[in-house]
Design a protein around this motif. Structure first.
Motif, PDB file in Angstrom:
ATOM      1  N   PRO A  82      26.747 155.871 -17.602  1.00 33.87           N
ATOM      2  CA  PRO A  82      28.161 156.264 -17.725  1.00 33.87           C
ATOM      3  C   PRO A  82      29.036 155.135 -18.260  1.00 33.87           C
ATOM      4  O   PRO A  82      28.658 153.962 -18.247  1.00 33.87           O
ATOM      5  N   ASP A  83      30.226 155.519 -18.728  1.00 34.11           N
ATOM      6  CA  ASP A  83      31.222 154.525 -19.111  1.00 34.11           C
ATOM      7  C   ASP A  83      31.471 153.586 -17.943  1.00 34.11           C
ATOM      8  O   ASP A  83      31.465 153.996 -16.781  1.00 34.11           O
ATOM      9  N   GLY A  84      31.743 152.345 -18.267  1.00 35.66           N
ATOM     10  CA  GLY A  84      31.989 151.364 -17.225  1.00 35.66           C
ATOM     11  C   GLY A  84      30.726 150.718 -16.708  1.00 35.66           C
ATOM     12  O   GLY A  84      30.789 149.784 -15.913  1.00 35.66           O
ATOM     13  N   ILE A  85      29.573 151.208 -17.167  1.00 33.84           N
ATOM     14  CA  ILE A  85      28.287 150.613 -16.781  1.00 33.84           C
ATOM     15  C   ILE A  85      27.517 150.159 -18.016  1.00 33.84           C
ATOM     16  O   ILE A  85      27.063 149.015 -18.082  1.00 33.84           O
ATOM     17  N   ARG A  86      27.397 151.023 -19.002  1.00 29.72           N
ATOM     18  CA  ARG A  86      26.541 150.671 -20.147  1.00 29.72           C
ATOM     19  C   ARG A  86      27.095 149.531 -20.981  1.00 29.72           C
ATOM     20  O   ARG A  86      26.353 148.863 -21.703  1.00 29.72           O
ATOM     21  N   GLY A  87      28.424 149.297 -20.918  1.00 33.18           N
ATOM     22  CA  GLY A  87      29.006 148.193 -21.654  1.00 33.18           C
ATOM     23  C   GLY A  87      29.353 148.549 -23.081  1.00 33.18           C
ATOM     24  O   GLY A  87      29.269 149.705 -23.501  1.00 33.18           O
ATOM     25  N   PHE A 222      37.508 128.513 -19.708  1.00 31.32           N
ATOM     26  CA  PHE A 222      36.260 128.872 -19.047  1.00 31.32           C
ATOM     27  C   PHE A 222      35.654 130.149 -19.621  1.00 31.32           C
ATOM     28  O   PHE A 222      34.434 130.300 -19.660  1.00 31.32           O
ATOM     29  N   TYR A 223      36.495 131.068 -20.087  1.00 32.57           N
ATOM     30  CA  TYR A 223      36.001 132.313 -20.672  1.00 32.57           C
ATOM     31  C   TYR A 223      36.411 132.439 -22.133  1.00 32.57           C
ATOM     32  O   TYR A 223      36.552 133.539 -22.659  1.00 32.57           O
ATOM     33  N   ASN A 224      36.589 131.311 -22.781  1.00 31.85           N
ATOM     34  CA  ASN A 224      36.952 131.301 -24.196  1.00 31.85           C
ATOM     35  C   ASN A 224      35.691 131.082 -25.028  1.00 31.85           C
ATOM     36  O   ASN A 224      35.109 129.998 -24.995  1.00 31.85           O
ATOM     37  N   PRO A 225      35.256 132.080 -25.800  1.00 29.35           N
ATOM     38  CA  PRO A 225      34.005 131.934 -26.539  1.00 29.35           C
ATOM     39  C   PRO A 225      34.132 131.111 -27.809  1.00 29.35           C
ATOM     40  O   PRO A 225      33.127 130.884 -28.495  1.00 29.35           O
ATOM     41  N   ASP A 338      28.325 132.701 -16.423  1.00 29.48           N
ATOM     42  CA  ASP A 338      29.004 133.290 -15.263  1.00 29.48           C
ATOM     43  C   ASP A 338      30.210 134.116 -15.739  1.00 29.48           C
ATOM     44  O   ASP A 338      31.363 133.742 -15.550  1.00 29.48           O
ATOM     45  N   THR A 339      29.942 135.262 -16.320  1.00 26.83           N
ATOM     46  CA  THR A 339      30.946 136.018 -17.074  1.00 26.83           C
ATOM     47  C   THR A 339      31.699 137.016 -16.194  1.00 26.83           C
ATOM     48  O   THR A 339      31.636 138.230 -16.415  1.00 26.83           O
ATOM     49  N   HIS A 340      32.430 136.501 -15.213  1.00 27.43           N
ATOM     50  CA  HIS A 340      33.283 137.371 -14.398  1.00 27.43           C
ATOM     51  C   HIS A 340      34.420 137.964 -15.232  1.00 27.43           C
ATOM     52  O   HIS A 340      34.983 138.995 -14.875  1.00 27.43           O
ATOM     53  N   GLU A 341      34.770 137.302 -16.315  1.00 26.85           N
ATOM     54  CA  GLU A 341      35.802 137.786 -17.226  1.00 26.85           C
ATOM     55  C   GLU A 341      35.282 137.700 -18.658  1.00 26.85           C
ATOM     56  O   GLU A 341      34.407 136.899 -18.970  1.00 26.85           O
ATOM     57  N   ASN A 342      35.849 138.555 -19.518  1.00 30.20           N
ATOM     58  CA  ASN A 342      35.587 138.469 -20.961  1.00 30.20           C
ATOM     59  C   ASN A 342      34.099 138.452 -21.279  1.00 30.20           C
ATOM     60  O   ASN A 342      33.647 137.761 -22.201  1.00 30.20           O
ATOM     61  N   ASN A 343      33.335 139.217 -20.518  1.00 26.26           N
ATOM     62  CA  ASN A 343      31.873 139.226 -20.632  1.00 26.26           C
ATOM     63  C   ASN A 343      31.401 139.505 -22.053  1.00 26.26           C
ATOM     64  O   ASN A 343      30.542 138.806 -22.585  1.00 26.26           O
ATOM     65  N   GLY A 391      37.533 144.918 -13.643  1.00 26.06           N
ATOM     66  CA  GLY A 391      38.830 145.110 -14.285  1.00 26.06           C
ATOM     67  C   GLY A 391      39.207 144.038 -15.274  1.00 26.06           C
ATOM     68  O   GLY A 391      40.209 144.176 -15.987  1.00 26.06           O
ATOM     69  N   LYS A 392      38.441 142.959 -15.360  1.00 28.52           N
ATOM     70  CA  LYS A 392      38.704 141.885 -16.315  1.00 28.52           C
ATOM     71  C   LYS A 392      37.664 141.854 -17.428  1.00 28.52           C
ATOM     72  O   LYS A 392      37.440 140.817 -18.047  1.00 28.52           O
ATOM     73  N   ALA A 393      37.074 143.002 -17.680  1.00 27.16           N
ATOM     74  CA  ALA A 393      36.029 143.132 -18.714  1.00 27.16           C
ATOM     75  C   ALA A 393      34.875 142.170 -18.447  1.00 27.16           C
ATOM     76  O   ALA A 393      34.259 141.641 -19.379  1.00 27.16           O
TER      77      ALA A 393
END
Length: 475
Positions: A82-87, A222-225, A338-343, A391-393
């Motif tokens: 489902p949406d929100g899981i498959r990415g 920290f989450y800037n690629p 450790d992609t808690h955000e902006n995965n 909620g933070k992608a």
């Protein structure tokens, strides 16, 4: 003058670096080299060598993806979830019929018939250090096991060296790149050390360069690629015209500091000192660490970042005679998984290109040099990531499920081992524990995974903590 990068300006006992250098001591300047003498003494008893079988792996390269790589966004995609899981990512076919991986891993997809993929790694250790995957013990807790302690369980290379497998002569038997885990945050994470076997079985750590002038003292970026992580792992540099002969002469002056060092830890001081001098003075070590000897095209192929160059250096070290090389992908601001955000941006623009480029280059390079059959390559991380996107992608910690890649060294190519449920939350087939991962490594280097070593109280401890070799990935 001798200059060492990346450490505080004063030693922990208050003696300044300048004072130590004047006295000729390298020991306090190389905390990362704690514990490995290049001529380690033999552990008690003989190694529990597997009977009737020669070890297929003569060397091991472990790439530890610090922070926890997302399994669902790499090697275990769920496009029908489902949406929100498959990415956000699509999947692509691989060299294995019917097996698909993330679209941002094209080089590895084309080489999946040379790899063994484990999709069902599962354990209990929810922590950001390599303690579980390097020791096989997953019963640790952050309150007691986040930082390295002398009572920790020893790493696989440490145990092997204790049994006499992989001891160095003019090179160390065990090296970690680009520096000790935690180096960019001023701490020492548990996992790679000798633990209760003693500091003589610790690895030798290289020194990491700074990264493009980026601020590593805070979580900025920290989450800037898009922040580059340039640099390469190095031995300490000799500057100011100091010759090796002059440096060798200074070795005798180090004895003058032993009385002071005894107030700290004289044995560890001597081991650090000997390892430091031996590394700086050994021509073979200096040559092995000299990445400038590699063709520019090959260096570009691995990637001109600190981790790509660490993977290339791992191949050089193994080729020179080092038995165990581990690479720990940790660096602030953003060299983590450790992609808690902006995965998805972190993976697409930074992390997956590194993984795809460096690991495929390593497998090709080892094969082209005739080294793959007897060099075991292992790629894994602390844990997987949650099936559900937050909620933070981002995706959060999920030790219940993760992946491991194997290549060479007696493993079976073209294998996908284990399976997970429809949302990649839990294994449904052939679960693989942290103990199983290390038992597989022990088996392939010729050490019996059921062997025992004495802990700090002299009680026997199982080296694989109940784990068994993963038969599905063995030839």
């Amino acid at each position: 003058m001798l200059r060492v990068l990346g450490h505080p300006t004063a030693a922990c006992d208050g003696i300044t670096r300048r004072e130590l250098l004047r006295a000729g001591s390298l020991a306090a300047l190389l905390p990362g080299t704690a514990g490995v003498s290049l001529a380690s003494s033999r552990g008690a008893g003989g190694p529990p060598v597997l009977p009737g079988k020669s070890a297929p792996a003569k060397a091991v390269i472990l790439i530890d993806l610090f922070g926890g790589p997302s399994h669902i966004d790499t090697f275990d995609p769920k496009p029908d979830a489902p949406d929100g899981i498959r990415g956000e990512f699509q999947t692509i076919p691989t060299a294995l019929p019917g097996v698909r991986v993330c679209e941002h891993l094209p080089l590895l997809a084309a080489r999946l018939d040379r790899l063994a993929v484990v999709r069902s790694v599962t354990h209990k250790y929810n922590s950001h250090n390599p303690y579980g995957v390097m020791t096989g013990y997953d019963g640790g807790h952050d309150q007691t096991d986040y930082f390295a302690r002398p009572t920790n369980h020893p790493s696989v290379p440490s145990v092997c060296q204790f049994f006499g497998v992989g001891r160095g002569h003019d090179l160390p038997g065990y090296v970690m790149l680009p520096a000790f885990p935690g180096y960019s945050q001023g701490l020492r994470r548990a996992g790679p050390y000798g633990g209760y076997l003693g500091p003589k079985f610790d690895p030798v750590f290289s020194t990491a360069d700074t990264f493009s002038g980026a601020d590593t003292s805070s979580d900025t970026g920290f989450y800037n690629p898009d922040l580059p992580l340039t640099g390469e792992p190095r031995l300490p540099k000799i500057d100011g015209g100091l010759t090796l002969d002059a440096l060798n002469t200074r070795r005798s002056l180090v004895q003058q500091l032993d009385a002071h060092a005894a107030g700290l830890d004289a044995q560890n001081h001597r081991v650090r000192r000997d390892a430091a001098f031996d590394l700086l003075l050994a021509p073979k070590a200096k040559a092995a660490f000299d990445l400038a000897r590699e063709p520019l095209k090959l260096r570009d192929r691995y990637g001109r970042d600190v981790f790509g160059q660490s993977v290339l250096l791992a191949r050089r070290l193994v080729e020179a005679g080092v038995t165990f090389v581990t690479i720990h992908t940790e660096a602030k601001p953003n060299g983590h998984w450790d992609t808690h955000e902006n995965n998805f941006n972190m993976l697409k623009r930074l992390l997956l290109p590194f993984l795809d480029r460096a690991v495929s280059a390593l497998v090709d390079d080892l094969r082209d040099r005739g080294m793959l059959d007897d060099t075991l390559v292992v790629v894994t991380g602390d844990m997987g990531r949650t099936p559900r996107v937050n909620g933070k992608a981002g995706r959060d910690h999920w030790p219940q499920c993760g992946f491991c890649l194997y290549a060479g060294g007696g493993t079976k190519p073209g294998v996908v081992h284990g399976a997970t449920d429809k949302i990649a939350a839990f294994p449904v087939d052939h679960p693989v524990s942290a103990g199983d991962l290390v038992a597989t490594a022990y088996h392939l280097v010729g050490v019996d995974p059921d062997g025992m070593v004495p802990d700090h109280t002299n009680r026997p401890q199982h080296i694989a903590h109940g784990g068994k070799p993963i038969r599905g990935v063995l030839k």
